[in-house]
Write a protein that holds these residues in place. Sequence first.
Motif, PDB file in Angstrom:
ATOM      1  N   LEU A 219      32.811  -4.075  28.536  1.00 10.48           N
ATOM      2  CA  LEU A 219      32.964  -2.680  28.924  1.00 10.48           C
ATOM      3  C   LEU A 219      33.315  -2.591  30.405  1.00 10.48           C
ATOM      4  CD1 LEU A 219      29.916  -0.965  27.174  1.00 10.48           C
ATOM      5  CD2 LEU A 219      32.326  -0.636  26.623  1.00 10.48           C
ATOM      6  N   PRO A 220      34.149  -1.627  30.783  1.00 13.66           N
ATOM      7  CA  PRO A 220      34.461  -1.477  32.203  1.00 13.66           C
ATOM      8  C   PRO A 220      33.278  -0.882  32.965  1.00 13.66           C
ATOM      9  CG  PRO A 220      35.448   0.307  30.956  1.00 13.66           C
ATOM     10  CD  PRO A 220      34.845  -0.640  29.947  1.00 13.66           C
ATOM     11  N   LEU A 224      34.521   6.875  38.671  1.00 20.28           N
ATOM     12  CA  LEU A 224      35.468   7.986  38.558  1.00 20.28           C
ATOM     13  C   LEU A 224      36.838   7.467  38.157  1.00 20.28           C
ATOM     14  CD1 LEU A 224      36.135  10.985  38.910  1.00 20.28           C
ATOM     15  CD2 LEU A 224      36.575  10.519  41.336  1.00 20.28           C
ATOM     16  N   VAL A 225      37.221   6.328  38.700  1.00 22.95           N
ATOM     17  CA  VAL A 225      38.523   5.734  38.370  1.00 22.95           C
ATOM     18  C   VAL A 225      38.584   5.370  36.890  1.00 22.95           C
ATOM     19  CG1 VAL A 225      40.057   3.770  38.775  1.00 22.95           C
ATOM     20  CG2 VAL A 225      38.896   4.865  40.709  1.00 22.95           C
ATOM     21  N   THR A 226      37.498   4.784  36.382  1.00 26.03           N
ATOM     22  CA  THR A 226      37.461   4.388  34.973  1.00 26.03           C
ATOM     23  C   THR A 226      37.582   5.604  34.061  1.00 26.03           C
ATOM     24  OG1 THR A 226      36.082   2.454  35.446  1.00 26.03           O
ATOM     25  CG2 THR A 226      36.117   3.252  33.180  1.00 26.03           C
ATOM     26  N   PHE A 227      36.843   6.668  34.351  1.00 23.43           N
ATOM     27  CA  PHE A 227      36.917   7.871  33.520  1.00 23.43           C
ATOM     28  C   PHE A 227      38.292   8.529  33.602  1.00 23.43           C
ATOM     29  CE2 PHE A 227      32.271   7.690  33.330  1.00 23.43           C
ATOM     30  CZ  PHE A 227      32.053   8.055  32.008  1.00 23.43           C
ATOM     31  N   THR A 228      38.907   8.458  34.762  1.00 25.04           N
ATOM     32  CA  THR A 228      40.263   8.990  34.907  1.00 25.04           C
ATOM     33  C   THR A 228      41.233   8.225  34.013  1.00 25.04           C
ATOM     34  OG1 THR A 228      39.819   9.640  37.198  1.00 25.04           O
ATOM     35  CG2 THR A 228      42.128   9.476  36.525  1.00 25.04           C
ATOM     36  N   PRO A 348      39.487  -3.744  30.034  1.00 25.37           N
ATOM     37  CA  PRO A 348      39.308  -4.815  29.035  1.00 25.37           C
ATOM     38  C   PRO A 348      40.094  -4.542  27.756  1.00 25.37           C
ATOM     39  CG  PRO A 348      37.203  -4.236  30.023  1.00 25.37           C
ATOM     40  CD  PRO A 348      38.184  -3.218  30.508  1.00 25.37           C
ATOM     41  N   ILE A 349      40.674  -5.580  27.200  1.00 23.22           N
ATOM     42  CA  ILE A 349      41.566  -5.434  26.051  1.00 23.22           C
ATOM     43  C   ILE A 349      40.830  -4.904  24.818  1.00 23.22           C
ATOM     44  CG2 ILE A 349      41.263  -7.839  25.304  1.00 23.22           C
ATOM     45  CD1 ILE A 349      44.226  -7.861  24.562  1.00 23.22           C
ATOM     46  N   SER A 350      39.635  -5.419  24.542  1.00 27.88           N
ATOM     47  CA  SER A 350      38.900  -4.956  23.359  1.00 27.88           C
ATOM     48  C   SER A 350      38.432  -3.514  23.531  1.00 27.88           C
ATOM     49  CB  SER A 350      37.697  -5.868  23.086  1.00 27.88           C
ATOM     50  OG  SER A 350      36.798  -5.874  24.181  1.00 27.88           O
ATOM     51  N   PHE A 351      38.103  -3.138  24.759  1.00 29.75           N
ATOM     52  CA  PHE A 351      37.686  -1.764  25.035  1.00 29.75           C
ATOM     53  C   PHE A 351      38.820  -0.786  24.789  1.00 29.75           C
ATOM     54  CE2 PHE A 351      37.627   1.684  28.236  1.00 29.75           C
ATOM     55  CZ  PHE A 351      36.547   2.402  27.746  1.00 29.75           C
ATOM     56  N   LEU A 352      40.011  -1.097  25.294  1.00 30.08           N
ATOM     57  CA  LEU A 352      41.155  -0.199  25.110  1.00 30.08           C
ATOM     58  C   LEU A 352      41.602  -0.149  23.650  1.00 30.08           C
ATOM     59  CD1 LEU A 352      43.575  -0.521  28.165  1.00 30.08           C
ATOM     60  CD2 LEU A 352      42.603   1.560  27.194  1.00 30.08           C
ATOM     61  N   ALA A 353      41.496  -1.273  22.949  1.00 27.42           N
ATOM     62  CA  ALA A 353      41.835  -1.278  21.521  1.00 27.42           C
ATOM     63  C   ALA A 353      40.887  -0.361  20.756  1.00 27.42           C
ATOM     64  CB  ALA A 353      41.770  -2.696  20.964  1.00 27.42           C
ATOM     65  N   ALA A 354      39.592  -0.458  21.071  1.00 25.15           N
ATOM     66  CA  ALA A 354      38.599   0.398  20.420  1.00 25.15           C
ATOM     67  C   ALA A 354      38.818   1.861  20.773  1.00 25.15           C
ATOM     68  CB  ALA A 354      37.193  -0.036  20.831  1.00 25.15           C
ATOM     69  N   GLU A 385      29.674   7.017  26.306  1.00 23.58           N
ATOM     70  CA  GLU A 385      30.159   8.057  27.222  1.00 23.58           C
ATOM     71  C   GLU A 385      31.677   8.094  27.279  1.00 23.58           C
ATOM     72  OE1 GLU A 385      29.125   4.413  29.803  1.00 23.58           O
ATOM     73  OE2 GLU A 385      28.555   5.337  27.903  1.00 23.58           O
ATOM     74  N   TYR A 386      32.314   6.929  27.195  1.00 19.31           N
ATOM     75  CA  TYR A 386      33.775   6.878  27.225  1.00 19.31           C
ATOM     76  C   TYR A 386      34.371   7.447  25.932  1.00 19.31           C
ATOM     77  CZ  TYR A 386      32.842   3.545  31.001  1.00 19.31           C
ATOM     78  OH  TYR A 386      32.391   2.938  32.150  1.00 19.31           O
ATOM     79  N   PHE A 387      33.761   7.090  24.805  1.00 18.29           N
ATOM     80  CA  PHE A 387      34.285   7.561  23.528  1.00 18.29           C
ATOM     81  C   PHE A 387      34.103   9.073  23.375  1.00 18.29           C
ATOM     82  CE2 PHE A 387      33.615   3.047  22.437  1.00 18.29           C
ATOM     83  CZ  PHE A 387      34.903   2.765  21.999  1.00 18.29           C
ATOM     84  N   PHE A 388      33.000   9.593  23.930  1.00 23.35           N
ATOM     85  CA  PHE A 388      32.772  11.039  23.867  1.00 23.35           C
ATOM     86  C   PHE A 388      33.889  11.780  24.583  1.00 23.35           C
ATOM     87  CE2 PHE A 388      30.858  14.972  25.524  1.00 23.35           C
ATOM     88  CZ  PHE A 388      30.433  15.545  24.328  1.00 23.35           C
TER      89      PHE A 388
END
Length: 437
Positions: A219-220, A224-228, A348-354, A385-388
């Motif tokens: 997970l990243p 703020l940068v990550t959520f953007t 991360p590649i698996s995070f973005l794929a998900a 939190e990211y998926f929400f």
Amino acid sequence: MDRKLKYINFFTVLSRWVFFGSLIGIVVGSFTAFLLETNDFLGEIREESGWLIFFLPLAGVVVGYIYMKFGKVFLNNTLHDAAELNNLVIEGVHGKKKVLLRMGPIVYLGTFITILFGGSTGREGAAIQMGGSVAQAVNMFFRKNKEDTKILVMSGISAGFGAAFGAPITGAVFGMEMAALGKMKFEALVPCLAASFTGHYITTSALGVEHVEFIIQTLPEASLVTFTKVILAAVIFSILSISYCQLRHGIQNLSEKIFKKNHIKRAFIGGVIIVVLTLIVGSQDYNGRGLEMLEQSFKEDVPPFAFLAKLVFTAITLGTGFVGGEAIPLFFMGATLGNTLHDFMNLPISFLAALGMIAAFSAGTNTPIAAFLLAIEMFDGKGAEYFFVACLVSYIFSGHHGLWPSQKIYQPKSSLYKIPNGDTIEEVEKKKKSRDS
């Protein structure tokens, strides 16, 4: 005494809905286990016998004939067509049409044929339609009223989804959220919950079906940068979903117009086009469900335009009259696009794929709550939190488009959209085209 009668009535109604939901879940869970195991078996045969793809046009003739011969029923001067697939189930929830008892067996057979000969499709749509058929059978046997019928159909949807994906919590909400934008019928919560959990446990615990697992490796760091970046990615995934939905429905409308709704001719030509595209691509990675590349997208690089190839293959397959589910193809498109984006976004590649899987699903189905719950169940709560955020953003930015034109818009997604309440997605599209012309 009045209070005692109220409690008796409450527990009587509660017990009745638990009974009906559980009954639907047992039957649908059993049929879904058969669907999943058979599809896996047929998928393996297709992968080992690449030459089967050349029979896809003839398979289209068979699928078209089945739907034209057995899929149409006139009731009360209204055509109830099994070829409307999930749209007929949604209209059954709204009380506009009746889910046909024969719909489940027909879609199972059509899905098996499509998968075996290399059509690009999924399988969960068949489980949902079987759920609707079983719910209709229960309704007819127990002679329920119109309002109860709607709740039973929702329960059938929940049972089919929960069993097909191994996600019982998601299934319970999906049955209530699928039919309409901006409104959920919480009266159906108890039977939907009972149906989804029962269907899931019958499929997995009782019958031993194992579901594919997708794992987020890294997970990243929250910032703020990550959520953007997540918000930007969600917008891109919503555009992907819109593109698929518009192309898929555009192909369907065009093919129906050219061939005057002759499903045999439509599917035959669609099969020919898929065969030609398969030869051009030089691979069968985009035929069938594509689970191998979907799993690969979580671990290593996949072809950069894999998402586009799957989009075209699936839009043509389903747009020309073949049948099957659209969630797994959406998962494929979203995951492989996320895989492509990871080099540009430094995530991360698996995070973005998900993230791509879930956001594309949220946008296409217009079910952000169910999509978020699906992420929780699929990925064990990682990155909630990211998926929400991604589910909400993709849902809003996708506008009033979607996989199912019969979805009713009880409230626009945002005040930014000037959409009248009560219209369906199909009606909104028609009004927009008439204004543009």
